[in-house]
Design a protein around this motif. Structure first.
Motif, PDB file in Angstrom:
ATOM      1  N   TYR A 141       0.800  -1.232   0.000  1.00  0.00           N
ATOM      2  CA  TYR A 141       0.000   0.000   0.000  1.00  0.00           C
ATOM      3  C   TYR A 141       0.833   1.284   0.000  1.00  0.00           C
ATOM      4  O   TYR A 141       0.304   2.356   0.263  1.00  0.00           O
ATOM      5  CB  TYR A 141      -0.994  -0.010   1.172  1.00  0.00           C
ATOM      6  CG  TYR A 141      -2.055  -1.080   1.017  1.00  0.00           C
ATOM      7  CD1 TYR A 141      -3.053  -0.955   0.057  1.00  0.00           C
ATOM      8  CD2 TYR A 141      -2.034  -2.230   1.798  1.00  0.00           C
ATOM      9  CE1 TYR A 141      -4.017  -1.940  -0.108  1.00  0.00           C
ATOM     10  CE2 TYR A 141      -2.996  -3.222   1.638  1.00  0.00           C
ATOM     11  CZ  TYR A 141      -3.987  -3.069   0.683  1.00  0.00           C
ATOM     12  OH  TYR A 141      -4.928  -4.053   0.528  1.00  0.00           O
ATOM     13  N   HIS A 150      -3.205   7.412  -2.804  1.00  0.00           N
ATOM     14  CA  HIS A 150      -1.942   7.905  -2.264  1.00  0.00           C
ATOM     15  C   HIS A 150      -0.755   7.184  -2.890  1.00  0.00           C
ATOM     16  O   HIS A 150      -0.915   6.154  -3.543  1.00  0.00           O
ATOM     17  CB  HIS A 150      -1.920   7.691  -0.753  1.00  0.00           C
ATOM     18  CG  HIS A 150      -2.198   6.267  -0.350  1.00  0.00           C
ATOM     19  ND1 HIS A 150      -3.457   5.826   0.032  1.00  0.00           N
ATOM     20  CD2 HIS A 150      -1.414   5.167  -0.310  1.00  0.00           C
ATOM     21  CE1 HIS A 150      -3.412   4.543   0.309  1.00  0.00           C
ATOM     22  NE2 HIS A 150      -2.193   4.099   0.101  1.00  0.00           N
ATOM     23  N   LEU A 186      -4.673  10.132   4.647  1.00  0.00           N
ATOM     24  CA  LEU A 186      -4.967   8.872   5.327  1.00  0.00           C
ATOM     25  C   LEU A 186      -3.658   8.342   5.917  1.00  0.00           C
ATOM     26  O   LEU A 186      -2.744   7.952   5.174  1.00  0.00           O
ATOM     27  CB  LEU A 186      -5.537   7.896   4.291  1.00  0.00           C
ATOM     28  CG  LEU A 186      -6.018   6.528   4.754  1.00  0.00           C
ATOM     29  CD1 LEU A 186      -7.210   6.650   5.696  1.00  0.00           C
ATOM     30  CD2 LEU A 186      -6.391   5.670   3.541  1.00  0.00           C
ATOM     31  N   LEU A 245      -0.131   8.993   4.447  1.00  0.00           N
ATOM     32  CA  LEU A 245       0.162   8.533   3.081  1.00  0.00           C
ATOM     33  C   LEU A 245      -0.105   9.683   2.113  1.00  0.00           C
ATOM     34  O   LEU A 245      -1.221  10.217   2.080  1.00  0.00           O
ATOM     35  CB  LEU A 245      -0.697   7.313   2.742  1.00  0.00           C
ATOM     36  CG  LEU A 245      -0.381   6.091   3.608  1.00  0.00           C
ATOM     37  CD1 LEU A 245      -1.494   5.053   3.530  1.00  0.00           C
ATOM     38  CD2 LEU A 245       0.956   5.483   3.184  1.00  0.00           C
ATOM     39  N   ARG A 283      -9.833  -4.279  -7.005  1.00  0.00           N
ATOM     40  CA  ARG A 283     -10.313  -3.958  -5.662  1.00  0.00           C
ATOM     41  C   ARG A 283      -9.694  -2.587  -5.392  1.00  0.00           C
ATOM     42  O   ARG A 283      -8.475  -2.448  -5.355  1.00  0.00           O
ATOM     43  CB  ARG A 283      -9.838  -4.999  -4.661  1.00  0.00           C
ATOM     44  CG  ARG A 283     -10.248  -4.721  -3.180  1.00  0.00           C
ATOM     45  CD  ARG A 283      -9.217  -3.901  -2.447  1.00  0.00           C
ATOM     46  NE  ARG A 283      -9.494  -3.818  -1.010  1.00  0.00           N
ATOM     47  CZ  ARG A 283      -8.807  -3.063  -0.165  1.00  0.00           C
ATOM     48  NH1 ARG A 283      -7.782  -2.349  -0.584  1.00  0.00           N
ATOM     49  NH2 ARG A 283      -9.114  -3.034   1.113  1.00  0.00           N
ATOM     50  N   ASP A 329      -8.629   0.387  -3.347  1.00  0.00           N
ATOM     51  CA  ASP A 329      -8.307   0.666  -1.957  1.00  0.00           C
ATOM     52  C   ASP A 329      -8.923   2.001  -1.528  1.00  0.00           C
ATOM     53  O   ASP A 329      -8.912   2.982  -2.281  1.00  0.00           O
ATOM     54  CB  ASP A 329      -6.778   0.734  -1.838  1.00  0.00           C
ATOM     55  CG  ASP A 329      -6.305   0.898  -0.408  1.00  0.00           C
ATOM     56  OD1 ASP A 329      -6.648   0.030   0.417  1.00  0.00           O
ATOM     57  OD2 ASP A 329      -5.598   1.879  -0.128  1.00  0.00           O
ATOM     58  N   ALA A 330      -9.428   2.031  -0.310  1.00  0.00           N
ATOM     59  CA  ALA A 330      -9.824   3.288   0.341  1.00  0.00           C
ATOM     60  C   ALA A 330     -10.686   4.199  -0.545  1.00  0.00           C
ATOM     61  O   ALA A 330     -10.481   5.412  -0.580  1.00  0.00           O
ATOM     62  CB  ALA A 330      -8.565   4.037   0.807  1.00  0.00           C
ATOM     63  N   GLU A 352     -13.156  -0.460  -1.287  1.00  0.00           N
ATOM     64  CA  GLU A 352     -13.149  -0.536   0.167  1.00  0.00           C
ATOM     65  C   GLU A 352     -13.746   0.747   0.731  1.00  0.00           C
ATOM     66  O   GLU A 352     -13.089   1.783   0.755  1.00  0.00           O
ATOM     67  CB  GLU A 352     -11.706  -0.709   0.661  1.00  0.00           C
ATOM     68  CG  GLU A 352     -11.601  -0.759   2.164  1.00  0.00           C
ATOM     69  CD  GLU A 352     -10.256  -0.275   2.676  1.00  0.00           C
ATOM     70  OE1 GLU A 352      -9.895  -0.671   3.786  1.00  0.00           O
ATOM     71  OE2 GLU A 352      -9.569   0.505   1.992  1.00  0.00           O
ATOM     72  N   HIS A 411      -7.328  -8.400   5.867  1.00  0.00           N
ATOM     73  CA  HIS A 411      -5.996  -8.057   6.361  1.00  0.00           C
ATOM     74  C   HIS A 411      -5.979  -6.852   7.291  1.00  0.00           C
ATOM     75  O   HIS A 411      -4.910  -6.458   7.754  1.00  0.00           O
ATOM     76  CB  HIS A 411      -5.097  -7.787   5.151  1.00  0.00           C
ATOM     77  CG  HIS A 411      -5.589  -6.653   4.301  1.00  0.00           C
ATOM     78  ND1 HIS A 411      -6.881  -6.602   3.806  1.00  0.00           N
ATOM     79  CD2 HIS A 411      -4.995  -5.512   3.892  1.00  0.00           C
ATOM     80  CE1 HIS A 411      -7.038  -5.478   3.124  1.00  0.00           C
ATOM     81  NE2 HIS A 411      -5.910  -4.806   3.160  1.00  0.00           N
ATOM     82  N   ASP A 412      -7.124  -6.242   7.528  1.00  0.00           N
ATOM     83  CA  ASP A 412      -7.170  -5.061   8.385  1.00  0.00           C
ATOM     84  C   ASP A 412      -7.886  -5.321   9.706  1.00  0.00           C
ATOM     85  O   ASP A 412      -8.146  -4.385  10.458  1.00  0.00           O
ATOM     86  CB  ASP A 412      -7.853  -3.898   7.650  1.00  0.00           C
ATOM     87  CG  ASP A 412      -7.017  -3.393   6.485  1.00  0.00           C
ATOM     88  OD1 ASP A 412      -5.781  -3.441   6.580  1.00  0.00           O
ATOM     89  OD2 ASP A 412      -7.609  -2.964   5.473  1.00  0.00           O
ATOM     90  N   ARG A 429      -1.690 -11.346   9.341  1.00  0.00           N
ATOM     91  CA  ARG A 429      -1.068 -11.625   8.042  1.00  0.00           C
ATOM     92  C   ARG A 429       0.070 -12.632   8.197  1.00  0.00           C
ATOM     93  O   ARG A 429       1.198 -12.401   7.752  1.00  0.00           O
ATOM     94  CB  ARG A 429      -0.534 -10.315   7.441  1.00  0.00           C
ATOM     95  CG  ARG A 429      -1.603  -9.230   7.333  1.00  0.00           C
ATOM     96  CD  ARG A 429      -1.005  -7.836   7.174  1.00  0.00           C
ATOM     97  NE  ARG A 429      -2.071  -6.824   7.125  1.00  0.00           N
ATOM     98  CZ  ARG A 429      -1.875  -5.542   6.828  1.00  0.00           C
ATOM     99  NH1 ARG A 429      -0.666  -5.112   6.525  1.00  0.00           N
ATOM    100  NH2 ARG A 429      -2.878  -4.688   6.810  1.00  0.00           N
TER     101      ARG A 429
HETATM  102  C1  NOJ Z   1      -6.894   0.056   3.378  1.00  0.00           C
HETATM  103  C2  NOJ Z   1      -6.110  -1.184   3.214  1.00  0.00           C
HETATM  104  O1  NOJ Z   1      -6.917  -2.286   3.221  1.00  0.00           O
HETATM  105  C3  NOJ Z   1      -5.091  -1.134   4.293  1.00  0.00           C
HETATM  106  O2  NOJ Z   1      -4.490  -2.354   4.481  1.00  0.00           O
HETATM  107  C4  NOJ Z   1      -4.142  -0.064   3.879  1.00  0.00           C
HETATM  108  O3  NOJ Z   1      -3.131   0.095   4.833  1.00  0.00           O
HETATM  109  C5  NOJ Z   1      -4.870   1.254   3.741  1.00  0.00           C
HETATM  110  N1  NOJ Z   1      -6.086   1.124   3.012  1.00  0.00           N
HETATM  111  C6  NOJ Z   1      -4.026   2.274   3.053  1.00  0.00           C
HETATM  112  O4  NOJ Z   1      -3.774   1.879   1.749  1.00  0.00           O
END
Ligand code: NOJ
Ligand code: NOJ
Length: 717
Positions: A124, A168, A220, A223, A253, A255-256, A283, A354-355, A406
């Motif tokens: 990321y 980012h 965020l 970043l 997918r 991201d963010a 996401e 993963h979060d 992870r």
């Molecule tokens: C959401 C992702 O799923 C996460 O793992 C990542 O660190 C942040 N967005 C920033 O990209």
């Protein structure tokens, strides 16, 4: 005619068929119809080390930890490793893999508080979106290993989704300070940002997480926050995504998505769909359907052509199966989202990712994990399974959250219950269209028991889950399954039982009372052969004339018929009994019901699709000194095309709400049709819905044919 396929024989037969198919005709279905897929989420670095050669590449040496004790270092997993496990994945029933961002990432070590190196093993912190990370491919950052993976996946009938992060680049205050490159050529960085490639607004914090302006325009987690209104950034991101399409990816997918300029994302999606067949989901993090930005989330999904990860349902799944709350938590989310999302079957459902802590870190109970897995594999939405779930992978350090969620993949056993379960229910999703396309109806519920029915015309799947510690006596259950005896499709894998159905009225056929064992899941199903054409899917859900859409369903017949947008016939590009590809015809922009007519003139149900005016260009509209607002009142944009809401004056119909960091000036990026002269006005929608129109005549603007645009006008009194 109804053909019943209950129990073991059917399952074994289907497995044989699937194997035969994989050998003969890989990946027939096109990506824009994703509802019948089973997605598997992989953190590339943590799956399998297929090549030792890329473990410690020269340009970023020292970021690899062969002892796998530093959880924030690279551990060796790579694209070649995923490729080597392709038969493991197809045996699992996976039909699409979502891999962590494969792009060239941060090359430096950013020490953590204790001086330990941290690396961007998760992907990321992208530095060059047009090259492949050297730890995953090779030290020349070429596409070889990526291409090999895509080829191998497609040969196995598996689609490839990449994680793509348009929000980012790298960290803005350390490491490479946001520097980004276009296929090796330096473009810019955060600390010396003379071209305005980044926003410099500080981190999103506190109540800012619910504030539209902060959410989209602040940073965020440090970043470096890209400014997509900048034409260089806009074209960089779109051309990078296009490059991945050229390298064969089937989906993104994103991201963010909640933290990127929402209006710009419509044009990003449109640029991908204009480039070719794809499936997009983003996401949009939120805990429930009461989240302050939930309404924004479904408005976005309904209009942008980007589906979403189903976070509200995820929270409910974790509560119900993990923390033992009542099944109503799940059913309520399904109902609420069902009323709000136009293409709800495209929502991507999941137990963990993963979060967040893995399910078994939350509740170390494999029976409950099996129930949750059976649920996402049969409920409304596209199931996504986090790597290692089928091996009961978890590490509970620190509660099992990032980075302990992870771990390195621990085993590749093909005989665990979770593996077998996933495989069987993936086969069911392939063979019974009720799973991918059907309605989702609660048929029987209490705190511990949830019985729901999926139905797509004559295709029906009934699922019963008892998460309780005692057997449940099920009386008064009705179903659309036709009268007959049904054996458990899972053949007792999760202690399911058989049922008997008798004929009732109005689609309510009584199920003879039975006992549902403690901790069990049972699945009963029927498929229908023959009948009139029935449409269950369309994608993309918004596209301009000339773009191809994929229509999924059944009974289209072997002989080509016709596809219509409203009353206008579209060009058919390919035709099969279950899937048709057609080109959006040159109709006026707007919302259409799309139908399939078979060669004997039988017409299907309609499915909604938005016909855009033209390719979309992101334009930022600013209106100065707008009508004064009270708390809860917002300024919106409305205008002459579907992209501008066709003069709608409602919260859902108009474009907005706009943002007012410099009140009473309001601004917003909207994606509008290239080359068109649009007419528009700003309106105030008060908290109670009352509308105040701007005075004077309509504003007009000719949208550029490329790049980004800006409109600045005064509110007309
Ligand atoms: C959401 C992702 O799923 C996460 O793992 C990542 O660190 C942040 N967005 C920033 O990209
Ligand atoms: C109705 C509004 O009252 C008017 O101001 C606006 O110009 C038109 N819609 C659009 O032509």
């Amino acid at each position: 005619m109804l053909r019943r396929l209950p129990g073991g024989k059917a399952a074994a037969f289907s497995v044989a068929l699937v194997i035969l198919f994989a050998m003969l005709a890989p990946a027939a279905a096109t990506a824009a119809d994703f509802k019948r897929e089973v997605v598997y989420q992989i953190i590339t670095d943590r799956f399998f080390d297929g090549s030792a050669a890329n473990n410690n590449p020269p340009q970023s040496s020292g970021l690899y930890d062969s002892t796998k004790t530093n959880w924030r270092a690279y551990w060796g997993g790579d694209l070649a490793g995923i490729q080597q496990k392709m038969s493991y994945l197809s045996g699992l029933g996976v039909t699409a893999i979502w891999i962590s961002p494969p792009v060239d990432n941060l090359n430096t070590n950013i020490p953590d508080g204790n001086g330990n190196p941290t690396a961007s093993y998760h992907g990321y912190q992208g530095r060059d979106f047009k090259r492949v990370e050297e730890h995953f491919g090779n030290s020349s950052n070429t596409w070889t290993d990526f291409d090999n993976l895509v080829t191998a996946a497609h040969a196995a009938g598996i689609k490839v989704i990449i994680d793509f992060a348009p929000n980012h680049t790298t960290q803005d205050n350390a490491g490479e300070f946001g520097a980004f490159y276009d296929n090796g050529t330096f473009v810019g960085n955060y600390s010396n940002d003379t071209n305005g490639y980044f926003h410099h607004n500080g981190n999103i914090s506190g109540t800012g997480w619910d504030d539209r302006y902060q959410v989209e325009y602040y940073t965020l987690f440090d970043l470096a926050d890209l400014n997509q209104e900048n034409a260089t950034v806009d074209s960089y991101l779109k051309s990078a995504a296009a490059l991945f399409q050229q390298h064969g990816v089937d989906g993104f997918r994103i991201d963010a998505i909640k933290h990127v300029n929402w209006g710009w994302e419509y044009s990003f999606a449109n640029s991908i769909y204009t480039g070719g067949d794809s499936f997009l989901f983003g996401e949009w993090f939120q805990n429930s359907t009461s989240d302050p930005l939930y309404h924004d989330s479904y408005k976005f999904a309904n209009k942008s052509g980007i589906s979403m990860l189903d976070f509200p349902l995820n929270a409910a799944i974790r509560n119900v199966f993990g923390s033992n709350t009542n099944f109503s938590d799940i059913d309520n989310v399904i109902s609420a989202e069902g009323a709000n999302f136009t293409w709800k079957e495209d929502l991507v459902t999941f137990i963990d990712n993963h979060d967040m802590a893995r399910f078994l870190s939350l509740n170390n109970n494999q029976t409950r994990l099996h129930q949750a897995l059976a649920f996402i594999l049969t409920a409304r939405g596209i199931p996504c399974i986090y790597y290692g779930t089928e091996q009961y992978l978890h590490n509970d350090t620190g509660g099992g959250t990032d980075p302990y969620n992870r771990p390195m993949m621990n085993a590749f056993l093909t005989n665990t219950t979770a593996y077998t379960l996933t495989s069987r229910l993936s086969t069911l999703r392939r063979n019974n269209l009720a799973v991918g396309y059907g309605s989702h109806q609660e048929r029987w519920i209490n705190n511990d028991v949830y019985i729901y029915e999926r139905k797509f015309y004559g295709n029906v799947v009934l699922v019963a889950i008892n998460k309780g510690a005692a057997a449940a006596n099920i009386t008064g259950l009705n179903t659309s399954l036709p009268a007959g005896a049904y054996s458990d499709y899972l053949t007792g894998l999760l202690s399911g039982v058989n049922i008997n159905v008798t004929t009732g009225t109005g689609g309510n056929n009584p199920v003879a009372a039975f006992s549902l064992p403690a901790g069990s899941v049972a699945v009963w199903q029927v498929t229908e052969a023959g009948g009139t054409p029935q449409v269950g899917s369309i994608g993309p859900t918004a596209a301009q004339p000339g773009v191809k859409v994929v229509i999924g369903g059944k009974n289209f017949g072997a002989t080509q018929g016709t596809v219509k947008f409203g009353t206008t016939t579209a060009t058919v590009n390919s035709w099969s009994a279950t899937q048709v590809v057609a080109t959006v015809p040159a109709v006026a922009n707007g919302s259409y019901q799309v139908t399939v007519t078979d060669s004997s003139s039988q017409v299907s149900n309609g499915i909604q699709c938005t016909v855009l005016t033209a390719k979309l260009i992101p334009v930022t509209f600013t209106v100065f000194n707008a009508s004064p607002t009270q708390v809860g009142d917002y300024i919106f944009l409305t205008g002459s095309t579907v992209e501008l809401g066709n003069w709608a004056t409602t919260w859902d119909g108009a474009v907005g709400p706009m943002l007012a960091p410099n009140y009473p000036n309001w601004f917003l990026t909207a994606s509008v049709p290239a080359g068109q002269t649009i007419q528009f006005k700003f309106i105030k929608i008060a908290a109670g819905g009352a509308v105040t129109w701007e005075g004077g005549s309509n504003h007009t603007y000719t949208v550029p044919t490329s790049g980004t645009g800006f409109v600045n006008v005064n509110w007309q009194n």
